[in-house]
Design a protein around this motif. Structure first.
Motif, PDB file in Angstrom:
ATOM      1  N   SER A 208     -11.639   8.796   8.448  1.00 19.90           N
ATOM      2  CA  SER A 208     -12.237   7.236   7.975  1.00 19.90           C
ATOM      3  C   SER A 208     -11.393   6.681   6.972  1.00 19.90           C
ATOM      4  CB  SER A 208     -13.804   7.183   7.657  1.00 19.90           C
ATOM      5  OG  SER A 208     -13.654   8.095   6.437  1.00 19.90           O
ATOM      6  N   GLN A 209     -10.344   7.362   6.209  1.00 19.98           N
ATOM      7  CA  GLN A 209      -9.793   6.669   5.192  1.00 19.98           C
ATOM      8  C   GLN A 209      -8.346   6.350   5.467  1.00 19.98           C
ATOM      9  OE1 GLN A 209      -9.318  10.257   2.489  1.00 19.98           O
ATOM     10  NE2 GLN A 209     -11.641  10.603   2.150  1.00 19.98           N
TER      11      GLN A 209
ATOM     12  N   SER B  10      -1.707   7.542   3.867  1.00 25.37           N
ATOM     13  CA  SER B  10      -1.457   7.016   2.639  1.00 25.37           C
ATOM     14  C   SER B  10       0.237   7.172   2.440  1.00 25.37           C
ATOM     15  CB  SER B  10      -2.155   7.796   1.424  1.00 25.37           C
ATOM     16  OG  SER B  10      -1.905   9.007   1.643  1.00 25.37           O
TER      17      SER B  10
END
Length: 317
Positions: A186-187, A190
């Motif tokens: 859900s993040q 990066s």
């Protein structure tokens, strides 16, 4: 010819060993037809109602819903295949319920056995799961991660291979791993090439968007390379320069329409390091907890191939 024997609702209940309320319940729902009514308007049932009532009760002991029982009783020529189908559906539903209970039990054990200071965080993680757990968020994560210019068939195959199936009887650490995996996807990602995808997703290895890059060629070739690497992992072999590595490099070279040369292998190692994403790495770490050593994840296969490439370059230096 003697008159047909008719029973009152109470007499039928007594013969069947059930309550009057039970007989009335099935009669009101049309499962137990009446043979007639008395002069006072009371229900009357024939002897065949006793056998039908016993059949109804037998079907209900299988926990079949009343509407399902009604459909079975309406089958011409007996229950036959309809009963087999109904039982199969019930088995599937029961299996799902048992799996949900095992996940709940493992989650409770996880909370019970963890240090008190970790309990609140773990409770939050577990609260984000359904029981049985749903892999849809993980599949969505990979569909966002993969390049757009890919055949639907290939994307589906990669997603199937990348998403671990929740074990039917999990250990507490597997519940925790899946909960963390669910929170992780859900993040988003990066890594350094995240913005280059322009999709709000995350890069999967060299998922570039430049015109010379052909993702379908890459991923078709990687499938064979990962299969070969997985076989080496199952055999317990350390990374080495062989067929699996050659397939891996060839897939990358073909996707960019270049030759597999020592210079390309050196550049490939650098590119792989540059496109590392800590979220992807964490994903494969957690997914590994949910699989057995006989089922290497794509992440383990990829790591084996990268180590083989690094070893081959080091030996050639």
């Amino acid at each position: 010819m003697p008159p047909a024997v008719l029973w009152s609702i109470g007499e039928l209940a007594e013969h069947a060993g059930v309550t009057v309320k039970t007989v009335r319940f099935y009669s009101d729902r049309g499962l137990l037809p009446e043979a007639g009514r008395s002069s006072g308007g009371h229900r009357r049932y024939g002897p065949d109602a006793l056998e039908r009532l016993r059949l109804i009760r037998s079907l209900r002991t299988l926990d079949l819903p009343v509407p399902e029982v009604g459909r079975l009783l309406e089958q011409d020529g007996g229950l036959g295949d309809a009963l087999e189908d109904a039982v199969a559906r019930q088995l599937r539903e029961l299996g799902s319920q048992l799996t949900a209970l095992r996940w709940r039990e493992a989650a409770l054990r996880l909370l019970h056995e963890c240090p008190p200071e970790e309990r609140a965080d773990r409770l939050t993680l577990i609260g984000g799961l359904t029981t049985p757990p749903d892999t849809t968020p993980l599949a969505r994560f990979w569909r966002r991660a993969l390049p757009l210019r890919m055949p639907a068939r290939l994307t589906a195959a990669i997603v199937d291979a990348a998403v671990p199936q929740p074990p039917a009887d999990p250990a507490p650490d597997q519940v925790l791993a899946f909960a963390r995996l669910n929170a992780l996807v859900s993040q988003g990602c990066s890594g350094p090439s995240h913005s280059a995808t322009g999709k709000g997703g995350c890069p999967n290895e060299l998922a570039r968007t430049d015109h010379e890059y052909r993702p379908a060629v890459l991923y078709e070739g990687l499938g064979e390379a990962y299969d070969l690497a997985s076989a080496e992992l199952r055999a317990g072999r350390d990374p080495y320069d062989g067929g699996a590595l050659d397939n891996f490099v060839a897939a990358h070279a073909a996707s960019r329409s270049v030759r597999d040369t020592p210079d390309f292998r050196r550049r490939l190692r650098v590119m792989l390091d540059v496109t590392d994403d800590p979220v992807i790495a964490r994903y494969w770490e957690l997914a590994g907890v949910l699989t057995t050593p006989d089922e290497p994840t794509l992440g383990r296969a990829h790591a084996w191939l990268r180590a083989a490439l690094a070893g081959q370059l080091a030996a050639a230096a």
